[in-house]
Structure formats: structure tokens, C-alpha cells
Enzyme design. Structure first.
Site, PDB file in Angstrom:
ATOM      1  N   ARG A  60      58.741  75.926  30.534  1.00 29.75           N
ATOM      2  CA  ARG A  60      59.708  75.581  29.232  1.00 29.75           C
ATOM      3  C   ARG A  60      58.775  75.600  27.915  1.00 29.75           C
ATOM      4  O   ARG A  60      59.610  75.873  26.933  1.00 29.75           O
ATOM      5  CB  ARG A  60      60.248  74.255  29.512  1.00 29.75           C
ATOM      6  CG  ARG A  60      61.556  74.886  30.693  1.00 29.75           C
ATOM      7  CD  ARG A  60      62.161  73.515  31.127  1.00 29.75           C
ATOM      8  NE  ARG A  60      61.403  72.569  31.697  1.00 29.75           N
ATOM      9  CZ  ARG A  60      60.970  72.197  32.803  1.00 29.75           C
ATOM     10  NH1 ARG A  60      61.290  73.094  33.751  1.00 29.75           N
ATOM     11  NH2 ARG A  60      60.073  71.166  33.241  1.00 29.75           N
ATOM     12  N   GLU A  97      50.776  63.180  40.354  1.00 29.25           N
ATOM     13  CA  GLU A  97      51.148  61.826  41.152  1.00 29.25           C
ATOM     14  C   GLU A  97      50.461  62.140  42.459  1.00 29.25           C
ATOM     15  O   GLU A  97      49.845  60.963  43.005  1.00 29.25           O
ATOM     16  CB  GLU A  97      52.465  61.689  41.129  1.00 29.25           C
ATOM     17  CG  GLU A  97      52.946  60.319  41.784  1.00 29.25           C
ATOM     18  CD  GLU A  97      54.515  60.305  41.623  1.00 29.25           C
ATOM     19  OE1 GLU A  97      55.078  59.095  42.113  1.00 29.25           O
ATOM     20  OE2 GLU A  97      55.199  60.872  40.884  1.00 29.25           O
TER      21      GLU A  97
END
Length: 177
Positions: A60, A97
């Protein structure tokens, strides 16, 4: 009633998995007025500053960065996921993560001394942006700022980037993940 950027962003609950509140900027992009507001506000702090290139982070950040580069009448450089760019690249790994990811930039995309603005839609942990900064600096460029539509302050990305000595500009923030 005057709308701000945050009003154009939709939240999708439990995407991509349970417990995540996904902040969807496609609704912002789809609205001509919202998109214009976002682009104008992303570049406002840098008006008058010398910026040689805008660097967009996949994916994006390409949409936002391209529009910002157009408004600043400067070039655009994409930082992509590993294996997506043709030609010679330099790579930077960073922690996710659960695991690791790698981003790349063409080895000739930036010249020493060029001043760059890094743009993306979302600042979470700061890993992708920090990797992008590293790539730019390894090519000799100076990062003059990092601009995001959304900051997720609870995830600490702003502190990471500021700890690296970089200015962070975000148009809005959402508490929580």
C-alpha cells in the site's frame, strides 16, 4: 461536517485471524476526497524540504508513495518483498511476530546523498520501516522522514523509528492492535 482521514478508514474485525482489528485503507483510497486529504496531509510537513525520492514500502506504500512523489515532482522507489524485483538488489531481513521477512531494493535505486521520504499506510512494530530505512542508508541516502496514514501506538513502531533518529509523521492513530 468535516471529515478527517480516520473517518474514511474501515475496521474489519477478526481479519486476517481472530482477535485482529484490521484497519482497511482501501476505503480511503476509493474515495477521491479522502485520498486527496491523505496525500496532502502526508506531504504537508515536508513542503519546502528538499526531497529527491519518495520510497514506498510494499504494497500500500506504493499507492501512497507514488501519489506523494507525483505531488512533490520527484522520483519514486519501491521497496519490495524478496524475489519481486528484477535485476541486482540489496536485501534486509527483519523480524515478524512469528519469524522473519526480507525486503529488497534495486542496488542503483538511490545515490549517495539523496534525501528520501519513506511512505507507507501503517506503522505497527516498525520492522518493515526500519528495514526500509536500513536499505536506503546502505545506498548512501539520507532519510528525512517517515510518513504513515495510521499509527498503532500500542505496538511501538514510532518509538523504534524515533530511536533510530528518524522523524515520524502519522495522520491518525488507533489504540489497540
Amino acid at each position: 461536517m468535516s471529515l478527517n482521514v480516520k473517518d474514511y478508514i474501515r475496521t474489519i474485525v477478526d481479519f486476517p485471524h481472530e482477535g485482529i482489528m484490521f484497519r482497511d485503507v482501501t476505503t480511503l483510497f476509493a474515495d477521491a476526497r479522502g485520498f486527496r486529504i491523505a496525500i496532502d496531509q502526508l506531504l504537508a510537513p515536508y513542503a519546502g524540504a528538499r526531497i529527491d525520492k519518495v520510497v514506498g514500502l510494499e504494497a500500500r506504500g506504493f499507492i501512497l508513495g507514488g501519489a506523494v512523489a507525483h505531488q512533490l515532482s520527484t522520483g519514486f522507489v519501491p521497496i519490495r518483498k524478496k524475489g519481486k524485483l528484477p535485476g541486482a538488489v540489496i536485501s534486509q531481513a527483519y523480524q515478524l511476530e512469528y519469524g522473519e521477512a526480507v525486503v529488497e531494493v534495486h542496488d542503483d535505486a538511490l545515490r549517495p546523498g539523496e534525501r528520501v521520504l519513506i511512505v507507507d499506510d501503517l506503522l505497527a512494530t516498525g520492522g518493515t520501516a526500519a528495514a526500509g530505512i536500513s536499505l536506503c542508508e546502505r545506498l548512501g541516502a539520507k532519510v528525512v522522514g517517515c510518513a504513515f496514514v495510521i499509527d498503532l501506538p500500542d505496538l511501538g513502531g514510532r518509538k523504534v523509528l524515533e530511536g533510530l533518529g528518524h522523524e515520524v509523521h502519522a495522520l491518525c492513530a488507533f489504540d489497540g492492535e
